[in-house]
Design a protein around this motif. Structure first.
Motif, short mmCIF file in Angstrom:
data_model
loop_
_atom_site.label_atom_id
_atom_site.label_comp_id
_atom_site.label_asym_id
_atom_site.label_seq_id
_atom_site.Cartn_x
_atom_site.Cartn_y
_atom_site.Cartn_z
N ASN A 184 0.85 -1.29 -0.07
CA ASN A 184 -0.04 0.01 -0.03
C ASN A 184 0.88 1.38 0.07
O ASN A 184 0.12 2.38 0.21
CB ASN A 184 -0.95 0.18 1.28
CG ASN A 184 -0.25 0.18 2.42
OD1 ASN A 184 0.99 -0.06 2.58
ND2 ASN A 184 -0.85 0.79 3.49
N SER A 185 2.23 1.14 0.04
CA SER A 185 2.88 2.33 -0.07
C SER A 185 4.29 1.99 -0.91
O SER A 185 4.65 0.83 -1.07
CB SER A 185 3.43 2.69 1.25
OG SER A 185 4.28 2.09 1.90
N ALA A 186 4.90 3.02 -1.33
CA ALA A 186 6.17 2.82 -2.21
C ALA A 186 7.43 2.35 -1.13
O ALA A 186 8.25 1.53 -1.68
CB ALA A 186 6.76 4.22 -2.52
N TYR A 187 7.15 2.35 0.03
CA TYR A 187 8.20 1.93 1.17
C TYR A 187 7.78 0.66 1.21
O TYR A 187 8.72 -0.26 1.21
CB TYR A 187 8.11 2.42 2.52
CG TYR A 187 9.15 2.05 3.46
CD1 TYR A 187 10.25 2.74 3.44
CD2 TYR A 187 8.83 1.07 4.31
CE1 TYR A 187 11.17 2.09 4.25
CE2 TYR A 187 9.41 0.52 5.09
CZ TYR A 187 10.81 0.94 5.20
OH TYR A 187 11.84 0.54 5.96
N ARG B 15 -4.15 -1.93 6.90
CA ARG B 15 -3.96 -0.77 6.15
C ARG B 15 -4.68 0.60 6.81
O ARG B 15 -4.11 1.74 6.56
CB ARG B 15 -3.99 -0.72 4.72
CG ARG B 15 -5.71 -1.02 4.36
CD ARG B 15 -6.04 -1.40 2.87
NE ARG B 15 -5.59 -0.36 2.18
CZ ARG B 15 -6.61 -0.09 0.91
NH1 ARG B 15 -7.21 -1.21 0.55
NH2 ARG B 15 -6.10 0.80 0.19
N HIS C 184 2.49 0.60 6.93
CA HIS C 184 3.04 0.39 5.45
C HIS C 184 3.22 -1.32 5.51
O HIS C 184 3.87 -1.89 6.29
CB HIS C 184 4.57 0.64 5.48
CG HIS C 184 4.49 2.25 5.58
ND1 HIS C 184 4.45 3.01 4.49
CD2 HIS C 184 4.71 3.18 6.49
CE1 HIS C 184 4.80 4.30 4.89
NE2 HIS C 184 4.78 4.22 6.05
N VAL D 78 1.48 5.98 7.17
CA VAL D 78 0.83 6.13 5.85
C VAL D 78 -0.27 7.34 6.12
O VAL D 78 -1.04 7.09 7.07
CB VAL D 78 0.25 4.99 4.98
CG1 VAL D 78 -0.45 5.36 3.87
CG2 VAL D 78 1.23 4.08 4.69
N ASP E 104 -2.53 9.42 1.24
CA ASP E 104 -1.73 8.43 0.18
C ASP E 104 -2.62 7.16 0.13
O ASP E 104 -2.43 6.39 -0.80
CB ASP E 104 -0.35 8.21 0.80
CG ASP E 104 0.68 9.20 0.87
OD1 ASP E 104 0.52 9.94 -0.28
OD2 ASP E 104 1.44 9.49 1.66
N ASP E 105 -3.49 6.91 1.12
CA ASP E 105 -4.10 5.63 1.25
C ASP E 105 -5.59 6.11 1.88
O ASP E 105 -5.74 6.59 2.96
CB ASP E 105 -3.57 4.65 2.08
CG ASP E 105 -4.32 3.33 1.80
OD1 ASP E 105 -5.50 3.35 1.47
OD2 ASP E 105 -3.93 2.23 2.37
N SER F 208 0.94 0.65 -4.49
CA SER F 208 2.28 0.97 -3.93
C SER F 208 2.93 2.20 -4.90
O SER F 208 3.91 2.78 -4.45
CB SER F 208 3.13 -0.28 -4.11
OG SER F 208 3.49 -0.54 -5.48
N ARG F 209 2.22 2.54 -6.14
CA ARG F 209 2.68 3.50 -6.73
C ARG F 209 4.29 3.23 -7.19
O ARG F 209 4.91 4.20 -7.37
CB ARG F 209 2.68 5.00 -6.07
CG ARG F 209 1.40 5.26 -5.70
CD ARG F 209 1.16 6.51 -4.85
NE ARG F 209 1.75 6.27 -3.56
CZ ARG F 209 0.94 5.81 -2.68
NH1 ARG F 209 -0.38 5.41 -2.96
NH2 ARG F 209 1.33 5.59 -1.64
#
Length: 595
Positions: free
Chosen positions: A141-144, A180, A185, A237, A241-242, A260-261
């Motif tokens: 759910n995130s780039a990290y 989430r 993250h 997050v 972003d979410d 996750s972009r």
């Protein structure tokens, strides 16, 4: 809701939660949490006798892969971490119950547990296939989250197209859909191969293997240790972003899918290439535009620098390339249509569950159905005078340029809305110009060697042609007038070029395409969309033929005919095998629609 109603409005749950303390202060948002659910879809009717039960309700099974194997992995990882050395962050282990009844255990953790605000990163272990192969990073759910897996997993596996599958298709939910909402993250590590065992009696102890558990355990331990020491450990997050962060309703089925972009793909079971979505779009579109232009420049240079009297004019080469591109697009469409027709004629008439007992036969049958039109069109292209104006074919450069044009067009069309799919098309587009550049280099090397070998009277060494000058319908190699290469030199030139333009793209592309087909085919079947399976297998197999088209172009007509005959015989074998597949097995129904 149905489970609560059936239980009179109350359900007793027992989550097991503990932590391995780190050396840090243990503040909110600083810990790592790993989670698996210990309930299964079993309804306590096992073991059962298949001869006494002609049908069995769906969504029931022992649950070894879903999720007993994940529980086992967490216990082993906990033992490793408890043995030391201590990490700088707490690691929370959550064994939750009630997942199959509607993510109830994770809901209880979110609502009531005193550590619910402690984690910053959560790794969830799930099973939608056999626990005997590689677990996949199927979504984050995130780039990290995606980046941490790419950086720290010891043997990464995954293809970000799975994120699109989870967003766009009714694949289901996991406990991560609850976690989430607390701003963690998140990473979902899932066994996905051989998904036909999911929620069936086949998900027994035989569906797991030490190798599968070792793969997930090693990856999980590496990720935990890497994230614990990461100086870039993230803040929670944000809702921007979410959009589900902070939501407290339980209607998680209507939540937007995770994103996750990022676009990522695992390579050689050792590395993961990860790009932000914007960077991937720029890379794919740039490559789709530059690669064909660079390839045309290289072909023009080859024709000018190494040409001899009698070679076809460049205008004719480009015209043949355009014709090959049209034939290539036609073969992809025709391959899809033939595979769909075969799927409807044979596969869809059989009990859906039985196909997974011989999944290889099914894919081979549909794949060959997509290959046959491409081979037949190449035979027509080669053997019929004037076919698309190029019946006598000027060589394999048009085949390479035509195939490259098809892949580049598809890459440009897919990138805006499906950038994740780009990795299934990118490799051939990127490596085709490198193949032509290697051909130029090899030709220069052999030309220099030939000049050094010139005799005292100015007579050059005996230069053998690659093949006689072609005649329409002959069995000669389809080639232009002989280039100034010996036969062995020509073989070396083409071998080096094919390594770059055909071999490397195939090596990088095939694993991703296979994973895509094996996972997506199960989902299409579960949606009662077998027609999509035919189209998927037909398109994938006909696109694979285009990569090998330059190699096919160098075959004689006789060899091409033999190839087509053997492929047709293999196709007929699978037709018979599929036609004889059982339709009335005393086992159980997998899909409600087919029961």
């Amino acid at each position: 809701k149905e489970s609560l109603r059936a239980a009179g409005g109350q359900v007793t749950l027992a989550n097991v939660v503990f932590r391995v303390k780190g050396t840090g202060a243990g503040t909110d948002g600083s810990a790592i949490m790993v989670s698996a659910h210990y309930d299964s879809a079993d309804d306590a009717r096992y073991p059962f006798d298949p001869d006494q039960a002609t049908t069995l309700p769906t969504n029931h099974g022992p649950g070894v892969s879903d999720d007993l194997a994940g529980v086992a992995v967490l216990l082993e990882v906990a033992k490793k971490l408890a043995a030391g050395p201590r990490l700088s962050r707490d690691v929370i282990f959550a064994f939750v119950s009630g997942e199959e009844a509607g993510l109830m255990g994770s809901l209880v953790f979110r609502q009531f547990h005193e550590w619910r605000n402690r984690p910053g990163v959560v790794i969830n272990l799930e099973g939608k296939g056999k626990a005997n192969s590689k677990e996949w990073l199927v979504r984050a759910n995130s780039a990290y989250g995606a980046g941490a897996y790419a950086r720290f997993a010891s043997r990464p596996a995954g293809f970000s197209f799975s994120e699109w599958i989870f967003r766009a298709l009714p694949v289901g939910v996991t406990d991560l859909d609850i976690y989430r909402r607390l701003g963690y993250h998140c990473m979902d590590l899932v066994w996905v191969h051989d998904s036909y065992v999911y929620h069936t009696p086949d998900d027994d102890i035989n569906s797991a293997s030490p190798a599968g558990l070792q793969h997930e355990g090693s990856n999980l331990l590496s990720i935990i240790r890497g994230v614990a020491q990461d100086s870039e450990f993230p803040q929670p997050v944000a809702p921007s972003d979410d959009p589900v962060v902070g939501l407290w309703n339980n209607e998680f089925y209507s939540d937007p899918g995770m994103d996750s972009r990022s676009v990522y793909v695992a390579l050689f079971d050792k590395y993961m290439w990860l790009l932000p979505v914007r960077g991937a779009r720029v890379l794919f579109v740039t490559c789709a535009v530059v690669a064909p232009l660079a390839s045309i420049v290289f072909v023009v240079y080859i024709k000018l620098a190494f040409s001899e009297p009698g070679q076809p004019a460049m205008k004719r080469v480009l015209g043949a390339s355009a014709a090959d591109a049209l034939v290539g697009l036609g073969s992809v469409l025709l391959g899809a249509l033939v595979a769909v027709a075969m799927d409807q004629a044979l596969v869809n008439r059989r009990d859906a569950r039985t196909w997974y007992d011989s999944q290889g036969a099914r894919f081979a049958f549909l794949g060959i159905s997509g290959v046959l039109p491409a081979l037949a069109l190449e035979l027509c292209r080669r053997g019929v005078p004037g076919f698309f104006g190029t019946g006598d074919g000027p060589g394999d450069h048009p085949a390479l340029l035509g195939s490259l044009a098809v892949y580049s067009l598809l890459l440009v069309l897919a990138t805006p809305s499906l950038p994740d799919l780009g990795f299934a098309l990118f490799w051939f587009v990127a490596f085709a110009p490198l193949g032509l550049a290697s051909e130029i280099l090899m030709r220069k090397i052999f030309a220099a060697a030939a000049r050094r070998g010139t005799g005292a009277h100015g007579e050059s060494l005996n230069m053998l042609p690659l093949s006689p000058r072609p005649q329409v319908g002959s069995d000669a190699f389809v080639s232009a007038d002989p280039p100034p290469l010996t036969f062995r030199a020509a073989l070396a030139v083409f071998a080096v070029r094919d390594v770059f333009a055909v071999g490397l793209p195939t090596l990088l592309q095939v694993p991703q395409v296979f994973n895509l087909v094996s996972v997506l085919s199960y989902i299409l079947d579960s949606m009662d969309m077998g027609i999509g399976n035919g189209a998927l297998c037909g398109i994938v197999s006909s696109l694979a033929v285009l990569v090998f088209l330059p190699v096919l172009r160098r075959l004689s007509l006789r060899l091409l005919r033999i190839n087509l005959v053997l492929t047709t015989m293999a196709w007929l074998f699978f037709v018979i095998k599929c036609a004889m597949a059982p339709t009335n097995v005393k086992w159980y129904c997998y899909f409600d629609s087919t029961c």
